[in-house]
Design a protein around this motif. Structure first.
Motif, short mmCIF file in Angstrom:
data_model
loop_
_atom_site.label_atom_id
_atom_site.label_comp_id
_atom_site.label_asym_id
_atom_site.label_seq_id
_atom_site.Cartn_x
_atom_site.Cartn_y
_atom_site.Cartn_z
N TYR A 181 -7.91 -0.33 7.38
CA TYR A 181 -7.49 -1.05 8.29
C TYR A 181 -5.97 -0.93 8.90
O TYR A 181 -5.49 -0.97 10.03
N TYR A 182 -5.35 -0.20 7.95
CA TYR A 182 -3.76 -0.01 8.29
C TYR A 182 -3.69 1.38 8.32
O TYR A 182 -2.62 1.85 8.82
N PHE A 183 -4.30 2.35 7.63
CA PHE A 183 -4.12 3.87 7.88
C PHE A 183 -5.41 4.40 8.04
O PHE A 183 -6.25 4.20 7.29
N ALA A 184 -5.46 5.25 9.10
CA ALA A 184 -6.59 6.19 9.28
C ALA A 184 -6.76 7.20 8.23
O ALA A 184 -8.17 7.60 7.73
N THR A 185 -5.87 7.73 7.67
CA THR A 185 -6.19 8.83 6.61
C THR A 185 -5.16 8.57 5.50
O THR A 185 -3.96 8.14 5.87
N LYS A 186 -5.19 9.46 4.46
CA LYS A 186 -4.07 9.67 3.57
C LYS A 186 -3.00 10.35 4.05
O LYS A 186 -1.78 9.99 3.65
N GLU A 187 -2.99 11.23 5.01
CA GLU A 187 -1.93 12.01 5.54
C GLU A 187 -1.34 11.03 6.41
O GLU A 187 0.06 11.03 6.58
N ALA A 188 -2.14 9.87 7.00
CA ALA A 188 -1.21 9.20 7.93
C ALA A 188 -0.42 8.24 7.45
O ALA A 188 0.56 7.85 7.55
N ARG A 191 -4.16 15.19 -5.64
CA ARG A 191 -4.89 14.78 -6.61
C ARG A 191 -4.95 13.09 -6.50
O ARG A 191 -5.69 12.46 -7.14
N THR A 192 -4.11 12.74 -5.66
CA THR A 192 -4.09 11.15 -5.53
C THR A 192 -5.32 10.69 -4.36
O THR A 192 -5.27 11.39 -3.22
N THR A 193 -6.38 10.04 -4.66
CA THR A 193 -7.35 9.70 -3.63
C THR A 193 -7.05 8.29 -2.95
O THR A 193 -6.14 7.64 -3.56
N VAL A 194 -7.63 7.79 -2.03
CA VAL A 194 -7.62 6.51 -1.23
C VAL A 194 -7.89 5.73 -2.28
O VAL A 194 -7.42 4.55 -2.35
N GLN A 195 -9.08 5.91 -3.24
CA GLN A 195 -9.51 4.93 -4.27
C GLN A 195 -8.38 4.69 -5.16
O GLN A 195 -8.18 3.49 -5.47
N ASP A 196 -7.61 5.49 -5.66
CA ASP A 196 -6.55 5.54 -6.64
C ASP A 196 -5.52 4.27 -5.97
O ASP A 196 -4.93 3.78 -6.63
N ILE A 197 -5.00 4.56 -4.57
CA ILE A 197 -4.23 3.94 -3.80
C ILE A 197 -4.63 2.44 -3.98
O ILE A 197 -3.79 1.60 -4.30
N CYS A 198 -6.06 2.39 -3.57
CA CYS A 198 -6.53 1.03 -3.47
C CYS A 198 -6.25 0.41 -4.78
O CYS A 198 -6.17 -0.97 -4.86
N LEU A 224 0.79 -1.18 -0.12
CA LEU A 224 0.04 0.02 0.08
C LEU A 224 0.76 1.09 -0.10
O LEU A 224 0.83 2.27 -0.81
N MET A 225 1.92 1.23 0.80
CA MET A 225 2.78 2.42 0.85
C MET A 225 3.66 2.46 -0.49
O MET A 225 3.72 3.74 -0.80
N ALA A 226 3.99 1.59 -0.94
CA ALA A 226 4.53 1.59 -2.36
C ALA A 226 3.89 2.01 -3.40
O ALA A 226 4.00 2.94 -4.38
N ALA A 227 2.39 1.64 -3.31
CA ALA A 227 1.46 2.20 -4.34
C ALA A 227 1.32 3.72 -4.21
O ALA A 227 1.07 4.58 -5.34
N ALA A 228 1.10 4.06 -3.02
CA ALA A 228 0.95 5.39 -2.49
C ALA A 228 2.13 6.41 -3.15
O ALA A 228 1.68 7.56 -3.49
#
Length: 205
Positions: free
Chosen positions: A48-55, A29-36, A14-18
């Motif tokens: 489950y792993y991160f509360a927010t995009k900033e986290a 411009r990157t959303t949580v959905q984009d990362i997923c 997840l972190m590598a994708a983000a």
């Protein structure tokens, strides 16, 4: 059949994708959905792993700081206190893997966020490393031992002045001038012998 991955591996994916998306498209411009979508997981897995995009961004910086510290420790093993401090300065002067992401954040005018992330890295990883170096130097008489926390706090302020964001694209000549001014100040700050920290691989290459 769904493959169940180790939680640590899933978190790293997840972190590598983000990080790839933040650098390519920008943090804003990157959303949580984009990362997923890039990581091939559902939104529930992200949260489950991160509360927010900033986290998530904070975790990326924390991972980089941990890897930086681990690499430094391997290189510093067996060196004298002065050599360890020279190495620390050299490592901080080199371009690192996090810088493309930092550049992207600065382009988006998120300097305050970068400053907060850097401060977290300083507190969690970099200051403890430097305390060890200074303690070693105090023990062998290389560095002064009084008011060490105040000296350490001033060091980080001086380091920010050495490599401010506004100077990231400066010429090598300009960088050399600033380094020529800063290094003697660091020697005086920690009570090191004059000239002992010169030539440690200055610049931003």
């Amino acid at each position: 059949m769904r493959v169940r991955k180790d939680p640590a591996e899933r978190r790293r994916e997840l972190m590598a994708a983000a990080q790839a998306l933040f650098k390519a498209n920008g943090y804003g411009r990157t959303t949580v959905q984009d990362i997923c979508q890039r990581a091939g997981v559902a939104k529930g897995t992200f949260f489950y792993y991160f509360a927010t995009k900033e986290a998530m961004l904070g975790a990326i910086f924390a991972q980089w700081a941990e890897q930086f510290a681990a690499s430094y420790r391997r290189q510093a093993a067996g060196l004298s206190a002065v050599q360890q401090l020279r190495l620390a300065l050299a490592c901080m002067a080199r371009e690192t893997s996090i810088e493309p992401l930092v550049d992207r954040l600065l382009e988006e005018r998120r300097g305050d966020l970068v400053a907060d992330l850097w401060q977290s890295a300083v507190i969690a990883r970099f200051s403890p490393l430097l305390r060890e170096v200074l303690a070693k130097g105090v023990a062998d008489g290389t560095f002064s031992g009084d008011h060490m926390e105040e000296r350490l706090a001033f060091f980080w302020r001086l380091l920010d002045a050495m490599w401010p964001d506004a100077c990231r694209e400066e010429s090598d000549e300009a960088a050399d001038i600033r380094m020529g001014i800063a290094v003697p100040l660091i020697e005086q700050l920690f009570g090191a012998e004059a000239g002992s920290l010169q030539g440690f691989l200055g610049g931003r290459k």
